[in-house]
Design an enzyme around this catalytic site. Structure first.
Site, mmCIF file in Angstrom:
data_model
loop_
_atom_site.group_PDB
_atom_site.id
_atom_site.type_symbol
_atom_site.label_atom_id
_atom_site.label_comp_id
_atom_site.label_asym_id
_atom_site.label_seq_id
_atom_site.Cartn_x
_atom_site.Cartn_y
_atom_site.Cartn_z
ATOM 1 C CE LYS A 109 12.072 -12.058 -11.562
ATOM 2 N NZ LYS A 109 11.708 -12.073 -10.133
ATOM 3 C CB ILE B 216 3.750 -12.521 -4.553
ATOM 4 C CG1 ILE B 216 3.520 -11.007 -4.350
ATOM 5 C CG2 ILE B 216 2.547 -13.163 -5.230
ATOM 6 C CD1 ILE B 216 3.334 -10.223 -5.631
ATOM 7 C CB ILE C 206 -4.992 1.121 6.891
ATOM 8 C CG1 ILE C 206 -5.739 1.562 8.153
ATOM 9 C CG2 ILE C 206 -3.628 0.535 7.245
ATOM 10 C CD1 ILE C 206 -6.032 0.410 9.099
ATOM 11 C CB THR D 199 -0.643 -8.425 -2.675
ATOM 12 O OG1 THR D 199 -0.340 -7.216 -3.381
ATOM 13 C CG2 THR D 199 -0.349 -9.608 -3.583
ATOM 14 C CD GLU E 176 5.928 -2.236 -8.744
ATOM 15 O OE1 GLU E 176 7.133 -2.017 -8.995
ATOM 16 O OE2 GLU E 176 5.034 -1.397 -8.915
ATOM 17 C CB ALA E 177 9.660 -8.921 -9.235
ATOM 18 C CB SER F 62 -9.344 0.456 6.970
ATOM 19 O OG SER F 62 -9.453 1.870 6.951
#
Length: 505
Positions: free
Chosen positions: A78, A347, A42, A14, A49-50, A39
């Site tokens: 949400k 995020i 990895i 992300t 997710e919120a 990679s």
């Protein structure tokens, strides 16, 4: 002027692909060469997710629409977070993305609500928030149908599949000219004179040079932590949770609700995030109070449906790197620090870091004053969020449970104590620089935990009890009438997302 000619992003996931998509869009006029080195061997954490409403500004900044993201990531709406069992077992309250009531004569609404409460009125604060009522009833509202006053002021965020979101951003970034290497990094080379990172050498011997480096390598912090040896500031004395187990499960059959649920557990808390194709679940806990096997068993026992993958186990230390920008390296995401996802800020911290980097974007001289202000603001943002998260734990009433008793007894930070003292004295808020969550969010926690001031403002006495009773009843009626015009969450999503036209396939 010596403009930056090359940017190398170490790590995908992300953080890495948010950086690639954002920088390629915002710096397109400068035409830097942007490279992502990751990679596929990895794994990425990928359990976040919120989000918070600011994520929709990011969508727009990289050329995406809300509908496109929801469609491509199996996303849902949400309106906030419901906290179950945090005050005491069986109790719940809601933190919405919206305002409460309508102020009058220069006095904030909550003072009027407090005044009525003192007379015995039991109406909860959430009854005066449109976003909270929509979430409670699982409905969504078009902007055109909102009341034309403060009752209609609310926002929404999204839940999405983080791996699908990263894949969507990767497609956009590569289409915009970003170069992608799927390879492991064998070593990092630094300039012997400046100490800057000069290049990385891949396991296959290829050497990639860069001028500005973005460290998105996760908890390993390959550049910022390992190569530059920037120390880590440990915050476990305030937020001691240090483990998480995440696992998706099948949908239970019920329509997804437009909110996240955070449920208190004996040694931490459990998240539930509804998507269109599955439910995201996780248990965030302190290993001092429960072993990993017991934590995993508790999580699996509480799922709504059959697990869809093996549990993903994470270990972390709450805190941040002492410097987010050091030499020619800027850390984003887990490479720069970690705060538990209690308020879905992981995020958003990537997003604000990118916005800050573009605002203070350097040239090849890397004026150290830019890094100084970047680091100052980044640390403040982390500290403000830390205090907001700590309030969730300190206000708990789960007495007789060792973890929760310890959290309630934790000495607050100076900043949190100032906020608490001011609120408890007369119901006022202390606003500080770089606060992610504003007054309504703090109010939702204070009211949710029943941590209320000794008295409302005397300015609330401008209205009689009878006048307030009638006025607040009209507010509730207006909110209820508006909610009645809203459509079910599933229907709203189906209409918003729709099916791609034949020309777009």
């Amino acid at each position: 002027m010596h403009p930056i000619r090359s940017i190398v992003i170490v790590g995908g996931g992300t953080a890495g692909w948010m950086a690639a998509a954002y920088l390629s869009r915002q710096l397109g006029h400068l035409r830097p060469a942007i490279t992502v080195v990751e990679s596929s061997a990895i794994g990425t954490v990928g359990v976040g997710e919120a989000t918070v409403p600011a994520i929709r500004d990011f969508f727009a900044a990289v050329g995406l629409t809300d509908a496109e993201v929801l469609r491509e990531t199996e996303g849902t709406i949400k309106y906030g977070i419901r906290f179950d069992g945090w005050k005491v077992p069986g109790h719940r309250f809601f933190h919405p993305f919206g305002l409460y009531g309508v102020p009058a004569r220069g006095v904030a609404f909550h003072h009027y609500w407090l005044k009525l409460r003192q007379t015995g009125d039991p109406t909860p604060l959430a009854a005066y928030c449109l976003a909270a009522k929509l979430a409670e009833q699982g409905r969504c509202l078009e902007p055109a149908r909102r009341p034309a006053n403060d009752l209609g002021v609310f926002d929404f965020a999204v839940h999405f599949d983080a791996s699908r979101f990263a894949a969507l951003l990767r497609r956009h970034a590569i289409a915009a000219g970003v170069t992608h290497f799927d390879a492991r990094i064998g070593r990092v080379e630094r300039d012997s004179l400046t100490g800057n990172v000069a290049a990385v050498v891949l396991d296959d011997g290829r050497r990639i040079e860069g001028e500005l480096w973005i460290d998105c390598s996760g908890f390993r912090s390959l550049l910022l932590g390992e190569a530059l040896e920037v120390p880590y500031v440990d915050w476990r004395r305030w937020l001691p949770v240090d483990r998480a187990i995440a696992v998706p499960c099948r949908l239970s059959g019920a329509a997804p609700k437009p909110f996240t649920i955070a449920t208190a557990r004996p040694a931490g808390w459990q998240w539930r995030i509804p998507l269109r194709h599955r439910i995201g679940n996780g248990y965030v806990y302190c290993s001092d109070f429960v072993d990993d096997a017991s934590a995993e068993a508790m999580l699996l026992e509480g799922l709504d449906g059959e697990p869809l993958a093996e549990p993903n186990r994470l270990r972390f230390t709450t805190g941040h790197r002492a410097r987010f920008w050091d030499h020619n390296v800027v850390g984003l995401g887990l490479a720069s620090g970690f705060l538990e996802p209690l308020e879905s800020t992981s995020i958003s911290l990537i997003q604000t870091g990118l916005e800050r980097l573009v605002r203070f974007f350097p040239d090849r001289g890397f004026d150290p004053r830019l890094a100084t202000i970047f680091n100052y603001q980044s640390v403040l943002e982390f500290e403000r969020l830390r205090d907001f998260l700590l309030l969730h734990y300190q206000a708990n009433g789960r007495r007789g449970e060792p973890f929760w008793d310890q959290m309630r007894a934790t000495v607050p930070t100076e900043g949190l104590q100032l906020k608490l003292d001011t609120w408890r004295a007369n119901g006022e808020f202390v606003r500080r620089e770089w606060e992610t969550f504003q007054d309504p969010s703090w109010l939702s926690l204070y009211a949710g935990f029943d941590d209320l001031p000794q008295r409302p403002s005397p300015l609330a006495d401008q209205f009689t009890t009878a006048e307030l009773t009638a006025t607040l009843a009209r507010m509730r009626a207006a909110i209820d009438a508006t909610v009645a015009q809203a459509e079910p969450h599933a229907a709203y999503l189906a209409r918003m997302v729709g099916e791609p036209s034949s020309s777009a396939r």
